[in-house]
Scaffold this motif. Structure first.
Motif, PDB file in Angstrom:
ATOM      1  N   VAL A   1       0.844  -1.184   0.000  1.00  0.00           N
ATOM      2  CA  VAL A   1       0.000   0.000   0.000  1.00  0.00           C
ATOM      3  C   VAL A   1       0.885   1.241   0.000  1.00  0.00           C
ATOM      4  O   VAL A   1       1.817   1.342   0.793  1.00  0.00           O
ATOM      5  N   ASP A   2       0.580   2.161  -0.879  1.00  0.00           N
ATOM      6  CA  ASP A   2       1.325   3.422  -0.936  1.00  0.00           C
ATOM      7  C   ASP A   2       0.651   4.427   0.005  1.00  0.00           C
ATOM      8  O   ASP A   2      -0.383   4.997  -0.334  1.00  0.00           O
ATOM      9  N   PHE A   3       1.227   4.609   1.165  1.00  0.00           N
ATOM     10  CA  PHE A   3       0.695   5.545   2.147  1.00  0.00           C
ATOM     11  C   PHE A   3       1.198   6.969   1.946  1.00  0.00           C
ATOM     12  O   PHE A   3       0.792   7.874   2.651  1.00  0.00           O
ATOM     13  N   ARG A   4       2.108   7.153   0.969  1.00  0.00           N
ATOM     14  CA  ARG A   4       2.726   8.459   0.763  1.00  0.00           C
ATOM     15  C   ARG A   4       1.690   9.577   0.577  1.00  0.00           C
ATOM     16  O   ARG A   4       1.814  10.614   1.221  1.00  0.00           O
TER      17      ARG A   4
ATOM     18  N   ALA B   1       6.299  11.191   9.956  1.00  0.00           N
ATOM     19  CA  ALA B   1       7.318  10.286   9.415  1.00  0.00           C
ATOM     20  C   ALA B   1       7.331   8.970  10.180  1.00  0.00           C
ATOM     21  O   ALA B   1       7.460   7.891   9.587  1.00  0.00           O
ATOM     22  N   LYS B   2       7.171   9.034  11.487  1.00  0.00           N
ATOM     23  CA  LYS B   2       7.114   7.822  12.298  1.00  0.00           C
ATOM     24  C   LYS B   2       5.832   7.047  12.013  1.00  0.00           C
ATOM     25  O   LYS B   2       5.816   5.821  12.038  1.00  0.00           O
ATOM     26  N   LEU B   3       4.762   7.771  11.729  1.00  0.00           N
ATOM     27  CA  LEU B   3       3.490   7.141  11.388  1.00  0.00           C
ATOM     28  C   LEU B   3       3.632   6.300  10.125  1.00  0.00           C
ATOM     29  O   LEU B   3       3.143   5.174  10.062  1.00  0.00           O
ATOM     30  N   GLU B   4       4.336   6.814   9.153  1.00  0.00           N
ATOM     31  CA  GLU B   4       4.539   6.080   7.901  1.00  0.00           C
ATOM     32  C   GLU B   4       5.274   4.762   8.150  1.00  0.00           C
ATOM     33  O   GLU B   4       4.893   3.712   7.624  1.00  0.00           O
ATOM     34  N   ILE B   5       6.300   4.798   8.960  1.00  0.00           N
ATOM     35  CA  ILE B   5       7.062   3.583   9.288  1.00  0.00           C
ATOM     36  C   ILE B   5       6.161   2.580   9.995  1.00  0.00           C
ATOM     37  O   ILE B   5       6.189   1.386   9.719  1.00  0.00           O
ATOM     38  N   GLU B   6       5.339   3.070  10.896  1.00  0.00           N
ATOM     39  CA  GLU B   6       4.454   2.189  11.650  1.00  0.00           C
ATOM     40  C   GLU B   6       3.383   1.558  10.754  1.00  0.00           C
ATOM     41  O   GLU B   6       3.042   0.397  10.929  1.00  0.00           O
ATOM     42  N   PHE B   7       2.871   2.304   9.790  1.00  0.00           N
ATOM     43  CA  PHE B   7       1.918   1.724   8.823  1.00  0.00           C
ATOM     44  C   PHE B   7       2.535   0.524   8.149  1.00  0.00           C
ATOM     45  O   PHE B   7       1.930  -0.542   8.055  1.00  0.00           O
ATOM     46  N   ALA B   8       3.745   0.696   7.634  1.00  0.00           N
ATOM     47  CA  ALA B   8       4.424  -0.393   6.935  1.00  0.00           C
ATOM     48  C   ALA B   8       4.650  -1.577   7.856  1.00  0.00           C
ATOM     49  O   ALA B   8       4.456  -2.730   7.461  1.00  0.00           O
ATOM     50  N   ARG B   9       5.040  -1.328   9.080  1.00  0.00           N
ATOM     51  CA  ARG B   9       5.315  -2.388  10.047  1.00  0.00           C
ATOM     52  C   ARG B   9       4.045  -3.199  10.364  1.00  0.00           C
ATOM     53  O   ARG B   9       4.096  -4.412  10.468  1.00  0.00           O
TER      54      ARG B   9
ATOM     55  N   ASP C   1       1.676  12.576   3.209  1.00  0.00           N
ATOM     56  CA  ASP C   1       1.934  13.933   2.731  1.00  0.00           C
ATOM     57  C   ASP C   1       0.830  14.891   3.181  1.00  0.00           C
ATOM     58  O   ASP C   1       1.104  16.030   3.560  1.00  0.00           O
ATOM     59  N   LYS C   2      -0.413  14.444   3.132  1.00  0.00           N
ATOM     60  CA  LYS C   2      -1.536  15.290   3.585  1.00  0.00           C
ATOM     61  C   LYS C   2      -1.454  15.533   5.090  1.00  0.00           C
ATOM     62  O   LYS C   2      -1.717  16.634   5.565  1.00  0.00           O
ATOM     63  N   VAL C   3      -1.098  14.493   5.849  1.00  0.00           N
ATOM     64  CA  VAL C   3      -0.953  14.650   7.304  1.00  0.00           C
ATOM     65  C   VAL C   3       0.144  15.662   7.607  1.00  0.00           C
ATOM     66  O   VAL C   3      -0.026  16.545   8.455  1.00  0.00           O
ATOM     67  N   LYS C   4       1.267  15.571   6.904  1.00  0.00           N
ATOM     68  CA  LYS C   4       2.381  16.492   7.123  1.00  0.00           C
ATOM     69  C   LYS C   4       2.001  17.942   6.833  1.00  0.00           C
ATOM     70  O   LYS C   4       2.574  18.866   7.395  1.00  0.00           O
ATOM     71  N   MET C   5       1.041  18.150   5.943  1.00  0.00           N
ATOM     72  CA  MET C   5       0.625  19.498   5.582  1.00  0.00           C
ATOM     73  C   MET C   5      -0.308  20.125   6.625  1.00  0.00           C
ATOM     74  O   MET C   5      -0.489  21.343   6.631  1.00  0.00           O
ATOM     75  N   LEU C   6      -0.881  19.316   7.485  1.00  0.00           N
ATOM     76  CA  LEU C   6      -1.797  19.848   8.492  1.00  0.00           C
ATOM     77  C   LEU C   6      -1.055  20.718   9.504  1.00  0.00           C
ATOM     78  O   LEU C   6       0.079  20.425   9.872  1.00  0.00           O
ATOM     79  N   THR C   7      -1.713  21.751   9.933  1.00  0.00           N
ATOM     80  CA  THR C   7      -1.185  22.600  10.996  1.00  0.00           C
ATOM     81  C   THR C   7      -2.081  22.432  12.221  1.00  0.00           C
ATOM     82  O   THR C   7      -3.165  21.852  12.131  1.00  0.00           O
ATOM     83  N   VAL C   8      -1.644  22.958  13.336  1.00  0.00           N
ATOM     84  CA  VAL C   8      -2.474  22.926  14.544  1.00  0.00           C
ATOM     85  C   VAL C   8      -3.773  23.680  14.276  1.00  0.00           C
ATOM     86  O   VAL C   8      -4.852  23.252  14.703  1.00  0.00           O
ATOM     87  N   ALA C   9      -3.704  24.762  13.528  1.00  0.00           N
ATOM     88  CA  ALA C   9      -4.913  25.515  13.182  1.00  0.00           C
ATOM     89  C   ALA C   9      -5.872  24.653  12.360  1.00  0.00           C
ATOM     90  O   ALA C   9      -7.091  24.692  12.583  1.00  0.00           O
ATOM     91  N   ASN C  10      -5.328  23.841  11.430  1.00  0.00           N
ATOM     92  CA  ASN C  10      -6.177  22.936  10.648  1.00  0.00           C
ATOM     93  C   ASN C  10      -6.859  21.914  11.548  1.00  0.00           C
ATOM     94  O   ASN C  10      -8.056  21.639  11.399  1.00  0.00           O
TER      95      ASN C  10
END
Length: 90
Positions: A32-35, A79-87, A39-48
């Motif tokens: 599964v390509d979680f990229r 970034a850690k979330l992505e690794i955990e998805f794969a694991r 990428d969308k998660v990384k773009m989120l801000t606290v305001a979002n």
């Protein structure tokens, strides 16, 4: 299941929820390509996050702070979330 727990929210394997997750059976063992999601998660801000959660009714509000903290923590550790998805899907 994870809101308010001590382990970090992106550490699915430590929470032991993978086998019980609604999409586990459909995704297990698949490549599964979680990229795009990460990428969308990384773009989120606290305001979002605040804007999203302000649109969700939490009743008496006792969970709103914990949910907010949970999601902000996930955003800050995408970034850690992505690794955990794969694991979790191996």
């Amino acid at each position: 299941m994870l809101i308010g727990k001590r382990n970090e929210p992106w550490e699915f394997s430590k929470h032991q929820i993978g086998p019980a997750h609604i999409f586990n059976r459909a995704l297990r063992g698949k490549e599964v390509d979680f990229r795009p999601f990460i990428d969308k998660v990384k773009m989120l801000t606290v305001a979002n996050v605040n804007e999203i959660l302000d649109a969700i009714p939490f009743g008496d509000g006792r969970w709103s702070g914990k949910v907010r903290d949970h999601l902000v923590s996930v955003v800050q550790n995408a970034a850690k979330l992505e690794i955990e998805f794969a694991r979790c899907l191996k």
